[in-house]
Design a protein around this motif. Structure first.
Motif, mmCIF file in Angstrom:
data_model
loop_
_atom_site.group_PDB
_atom_site.id
_atom_site.type_symbol
_atom_site.label_atom_id
_atom_site.label_comp_id
_atom_site.label_asym_id
_atom_site.label_seq_id
_atom_site.Cartn_x
_atom_site.Cartn_y
_atom_site.Cartn_z
ATOM 1 N N ARG A 81 -3.420 -8.370 -3.349
ATOM 2 C CA ARG A 81 -4.761 -8.622 -2.829
ATOM 3 C C ARG A 81 -5.570 -7.342 -2.817
ATOM 4 O O ARG A 81 -5.015 -6.246 -2.697
ATOM 5 C CB ARG A 81 -4.672 -9.155 -1.392
ATOM 6 N N ASP A 82 -6.876 -7.503 -2.900
ATOM 7 C CA ASP A 82 -7.753 -6.349 -2.780
ATOM 8 C C ASP A 82 -7.841 -5.947 -1.311
ATOM 9 O O ASP A 82 -7.676 -6.780 -0.416
ATOM 10 C CB ASP A 82 -9.154 -6.693 -3.298
ATOM 11 N N PHE A 83 -8.089 -4.682 -1.062
ATOM 12 C CA PHE A 83 -8.341 -4.200 0.294
ATOM 13 C C PHE A 83 -9.806 -3.791 0.399
ATOM 14 O O PHE A 83 -10.281 -2.970 -0.401
ATOM 15 C CB PHE A 83 -7.442 -3.008 0.632
ATOM 16 N N THR B 50 -2.481 10.226 -3.822
ATOM 17 C CA THR B 50 -2.846 9.001 -4.532
ATOM 18 C C THR B 50 -2.587 7.804 -3.632
ATOM 19 O O THR B 50 -1.479 7.651 -3.108
ATOM 20 C CB THR B 50 -2.026 8.865 -5.826
ATOM 21 N N VAL B 51 -3.629 7.000 -3.453
ATOM 22 C CA VAL B 51 -3.500 5.765 -2.686
ATOM 23 C C VAL B 51 -3.377 4.622 -3.676
ATOM 24 O O VAL B 51 -4.223 4.462 -4.548
ATOM 25 C CB VAL B 51 -4.724 5.545 -1.766
ATOM 26 N N GLY C 52 -3.576 -3.505 -7.700
ATOM 27 C CA GLY C 52 -3.085 -2.789 -8.863
ATOM 28 C C GLY C 52 -3.785 -1.471 -9.116
ATOM 29 O O GLY C 52 -3.400 -0.720 -10.012
ATOM 30 N N GLU C 53 -4.780 -1.156 -8.302
ATOM 31 C CA GLU C 53 -5.561 0.062 -8.531
ATOM 32 C C GLU C 53 -4.959 1.229 -7.750
ATOM 33 O O GLU C 53 -4.414 1.052 -6.665
ATOM 34 C CB GLU C 53 -7.003 -0.182 -8.074
ATOM 35 N N ASP C 54 -5.036 2.423 -8.294
ATOM 36 C CA ASP C 54 -4.696 3.608 -7.523
ATOM 37 C C ASP C 54 -5.824 4.618 -7.608
ATOM 38 O O ASP C 54 -6.461 4.761 -8.646
ATOM 39 C CB ASP C 54 -3.357 4.215 -7.946
ATOM 40 N N LEU D 70 0.873 -1.169 0.000
ATOM 41 C CA LEU D 70 0.000 0.000 0.000
ATOM 42 C C LEU D 70 0.910 1.219 0.000
ATOM 43 O O LEU D 70 1.869 1.288 0.766
ATOM 44 C CB LEU D 70 -0.875 -0.022 1.266
ATOM 45 N N ASP D 71 0.609 2.169 -0.864
ATOM 46 C CA ASP D 71 1.509 3.322 -0.963
ATOM 47 C C ASP D 71 0.695 4.603 -1.044
ATOM 48 O O ASP D 71 -0.452 4.607 -1.513
ATOM 49 C CB ASP D 71 2.397 3.167 -2.206
#
Lengths: 404, 165
Positions: free
Chosen positions: B80-82, B73-74, B114-116, B50-51
Motif C-alpha cells: 500500500r502507499d503511505f 533510504t526509506v 515499492g518505492e524507496d 516499511l524499512d
C-alpha cells in the motif's frame, strides 16, 4: 412455431452472471490486511553468557558496582557515575542521584538505604566522600553527605554497618563505623599507609585491609584491623612489584585476594593477576587452592555465607573470561557462564552476590568490533551493544545424604 | 436459420457473462491479497512493509563534528502507499549522563508501494565538554543515533546506529 431455448438460455446466462456477481460480493475485500509490527524483543539477543543468564538492565550507559538489596528484589548499580536501582522481577527503574553525581561504589545497607562512595576524588584515587540516600525519599534525588576524606568502604555482616577507611594524614589511615547513616564509632588506632580496599570478617569483629605503604605506587600490604581493640597489624606483604586488586575477601577459609603485576609483562595489554589465600595471621600468602596455577583472576567476591568465592577470570591466559565459583571447602572450581564473544568486566566491584547466595550479578557487553553497528530496536531495548548487568544463577550441589 | 443464429448468440453471451463473472471473482478474491501479505518471512518473521536502510559506508564517514550528512533510504516494501512517513532522529552520547541529545524531524509525502526514497539529515555530532568525566569510563565513547519512521496507517520501524566516535 417460435423456438424458446434462446430466451431461456439468455435468462439462465443472466441468472448465472447475477449469481456470480453476488458471490463475488460476499468475498471479503483484502483492504487492511495484516501488517506485522516489529517484535518488541527485536535486538534482544542471547546475551552470550549461557542459557541461564538473565539481563537485569538494558540500554546504553557504562554500568558497574552492582549491589543487591537486603531483600534480594532490587539491584542497585552505577550508570555513567549516577546511581540507580532496578527491580529484579520487573523493569521498574529508580534513579537515586542526579546525573552529574560521580559515584565510584554503591552498597545497599540493611535499613534499605544506599551508601555511596563518590566525588571526583574517589574516582581519581584520592579520598572521596560517603553519601547516603533516604529510603523514605525514593526518587527525590537527594543524598546526604555523611563523611569526607573516605578512602574505601565495606559493608559489615548482614549489611547492618558500613566500615569506612579514612585519610588521617599523609600515608596514614583510620577506620570508622557507620550505622544507619550515623557515625557509630571512630577508632583512634591508625594504619600506616593508604587503605585501598576493605573487607569485614564473617563475624564482623575484624577488617582485612589492602594498604599502599608510604612512597609506594601500589597496594601490596595486607593488614588486619581489630574492631574490638582498635588495633591494626600487618599480616602479609606481596613482593616482586605486584599489587592487590580491589578489596581482599575474608572468607570462612582465610583471606583471599587478587594480586599481580600492575604493568603488563606481555604485549596483549592485559595484566595477569592471580588469586591468593592467606590466614588472618602473619604469614606468607599462597596461591589459592583449587583454581590451578594458570588461572588469571579479575574481580572476586565472597558469598554471603562465606564458603564460596565468585571470581571473574580465565582458566589460562588464552581461555575466555567466565564467571567461576570456587567452593572453598572442597576446592572445586565451576564455570557458571559459557562466554561467547562477551566482554565481562573484571573490575573488583563489578560483581555481587544476591543475599541468599543463589545468584551473582555481573556486568558484560558483546565484543566490540570498533565499527558502526545498526540494530532493529530502540537504544533502550538493546542489551549486548552496551555494558549491562546479568543475573547468573548459582546452584549449590547438595552434600551427600542431604534431605531433599 | 434465424433460430440457429439466436441459439449461437445466446450461448456466446452466456459464456461471456459467466467467464466475466469468474474473472471478477478471481480478481477480487485472490489478486490484492497476495500483494498485501507481508514479505516472505525470514526465520519465521514477516518482512517489514516499511524499512530504513543505513548504509555502513555512510555511517563510517560520520565524524564527531557539526554538519554531518547522514543519508538513509526509506523503503515502502508493502502493498500500500503511505500518505506520510514521519521520520524522527535522536542523536545522543553513549554517556547517558551527558544531557546533550539532539532531535531532528522530517516528513515524506506519498511514499508509493515499492518505492524507496533517500532522505538527508544534517546532524551535529560534535562532542560537548563534560563537566566531570564518568568514573572508570571505557576507552572508547560512542554516539547513538536512533531513527524512527511512522505512518498514519500505524506502520512503524526503528533503527539504532551505534557509532564509535
Amino acid at each position: 412455431m417460435r423456438c424458446s431455448p434462446p430466451r431461456s438460455l439468455l435468462v439462465a446466462a443472466c441468472a448465472t452472471a447475477c449469481a456470480a456477481v453476488l458471490l463475488a460480493g460476499c468475498v471479503h475485500p483484502t483492504e487492511g490486511g495484516p501488517i506485522q509490527p516489529l517484535p518488541p524483543a527485536e535486538g534482544r539477543v542471547n546475551p552470550g553468557l549461557g542459557p541461564d543468564a538473565r539481563p537485569l538492565s538494558s540500554g546504553p550507559g557504562y554500568k558497574g558496582s552492582p549491589s543487591w538489596s537486603p531483600g534480594g528484589d532490587r539491584v542497585a548499580f552505577i550508570v555513567d557515575g549516577y546511581v540507580v536501582d532496578r527491580t529484579v522481577d520487573g523493569e521498574q527503574l529508580t534513579r537515586w542521584t542526579t546525573k552529574d553525581f560521580v559515584a565510584a561504589e554503591a552498597e545497599w545497607t540493611a535499613d534499605g538505604s544506599l551508601t555511596m562512595l563518590g566525588g571526583a576524588g574517589a574516582v581519581e584515587g584520592r579520598p572521596g566522600a560517603v553519601y547516603r540516600t533516604d529510603p523514605k525519599e525514593e526518587g527525590s534525588l537527594g543524598v546526604e553527605e555523611i563523611l569526607e576524606g573516605v578512602l574505601a568502604m565495606a559493608p559489615g555482616p548482614e549489611r547492618k554497618d558500613v566500615v569506612v577507611a579514612l585519610e588521617m594524614g599523609p600515608d596514614e589511615s583510620g577506620l570508622s563505623l557507620l550505622r544507619a547513616g550515623q557515625m557509630e564509632r571512630i577508632y583512634t588506632g591508625t594504619v600506616q599507609g593508604t587503605v585501598t580496599g576493605a573487607s569485614t570478617s564473617p563475624d564482623g569483629d575484624r577488617v582485612a585491609l589492602a594498604v599502599r605503604p608510604a612512597g609506594d605506587g601500589s597496594s601490596h600490604e595486607l593488614h588486619v584491623f581489630d574492631l574490638r581493640t582498635g588495633e591494626a597489624r600487618k599480616i602479609s606483604e606481596i613482593q616482586d612489584g605486584r599489587g592487590i586488586l580491589g578489596a581482599p575477601q575474608w572468607t570462612d577459609r582465610g583471606i583471599y585476594f587478587v594480586a599481580g603485576a600492575l604493568s603488563p609483562p606481555g604485549d596483549d595489554g592485559e595484566p595477569l593477576y592471580n588469586l591468593y589465600r592467606t590466614a588472618p595471621e602473619p604469614g606468607e600468602p599462597e596461591p589459592a587452592p583449587g583454581v590451578g596455577e594458570d588461572f588469571v583472576a579479575g574481580g572476586a567476591r565472597v558469598s554471603p555465607d562465606g564458603d564460596r568465592l565468585a571470581v571473574v577470570g580465565r582458566l589460562n591466559p588464552k581461555s575466555p573470561l567466565n564467571l567461576y565459583v570456587l567452593d572453598l571447602q572442597t576446592g572445586s572450581l565451576d564455570a557458571v557462564t559459557t562466554n561467547e564473544d562477551m566482554e565481562i568486566k573484571t573490575g573488583p566491584d563489578d560483581l555481587a552476590w544476591s543475599p541468599a547466595g543463589t545468584s551473582v550479578a555481573i556486568v558484560a557487553r558483546g565484543a566490540s568490533s570498533g565499527e558502526p553497528e545498526v540494530r532493529a530496536a530502540t537504544a533502550e531495548e538493546l542489551l549486548d551493544a552496551f555494558y549491562n548487568l546479568y543475573e547468573i544463577p548459582i546452584t549449590t550441589p547438595e552434600p551427600p545424604g542431604a534431605p531433599r | 436459420m434465424r433460430d440457429a443464429t439466436l441459439w449461437a448468440a445466446g450461448a456466446a453471451l452466456a459464456f461471456l457473462l459467466t467467464a466475466g463473472a469468474f474473472l471478477v471473482l478471481a480478481n477480487l478474491a485472490t489478486g490484492p491479497a497476495t500483494e498485501d501479505l507481508p514479505a516472505t518471512p525470514a526465520r519465521g518473521k514477516p518482512g517489514p512493509p516499511l524499512d530504513l536502510d543505513l548504509n555502513r559506508d555512510r555511517l563510517d564517514s560520520l565524524k564527531p563534528a557539526p554538519d554531518q550528512e547522514l543519508l538513509l533510504t526509506v523503503e515502502n516494501s508493502g502493498g500500500r502507499d503511505f500518505s506520510n512517513v514521519n521520520l524522527t532522529l535522536e542523536a545522543s552520547s553513549g554517556d547517558t549522563a551527558n544531557p546533550n541529545a539532539r532531535y531532528y524531524r522530517q516528513t515524506l509525502r506519498n511514499l508509493k508501494s515499492g518505492e524507496d526514497v533517500e532522505v538527508r539529515f544534517l546532524l551535529d555530532l560534535s562532542k560537548t565538554a563534560e563537566a566531570s568525566p564518568p568514573p572508570t569510563a571505557p576507552d572508547e565513547t560512542s554516539e547513538i543515533i536512533e531513527i524512527r519512521a511512522t505512518t498514519p496507517e500505524g506502520v512503524s520501524v526503528v533503527r539504532t546506529a551505534i557509532l564509535p566516535l
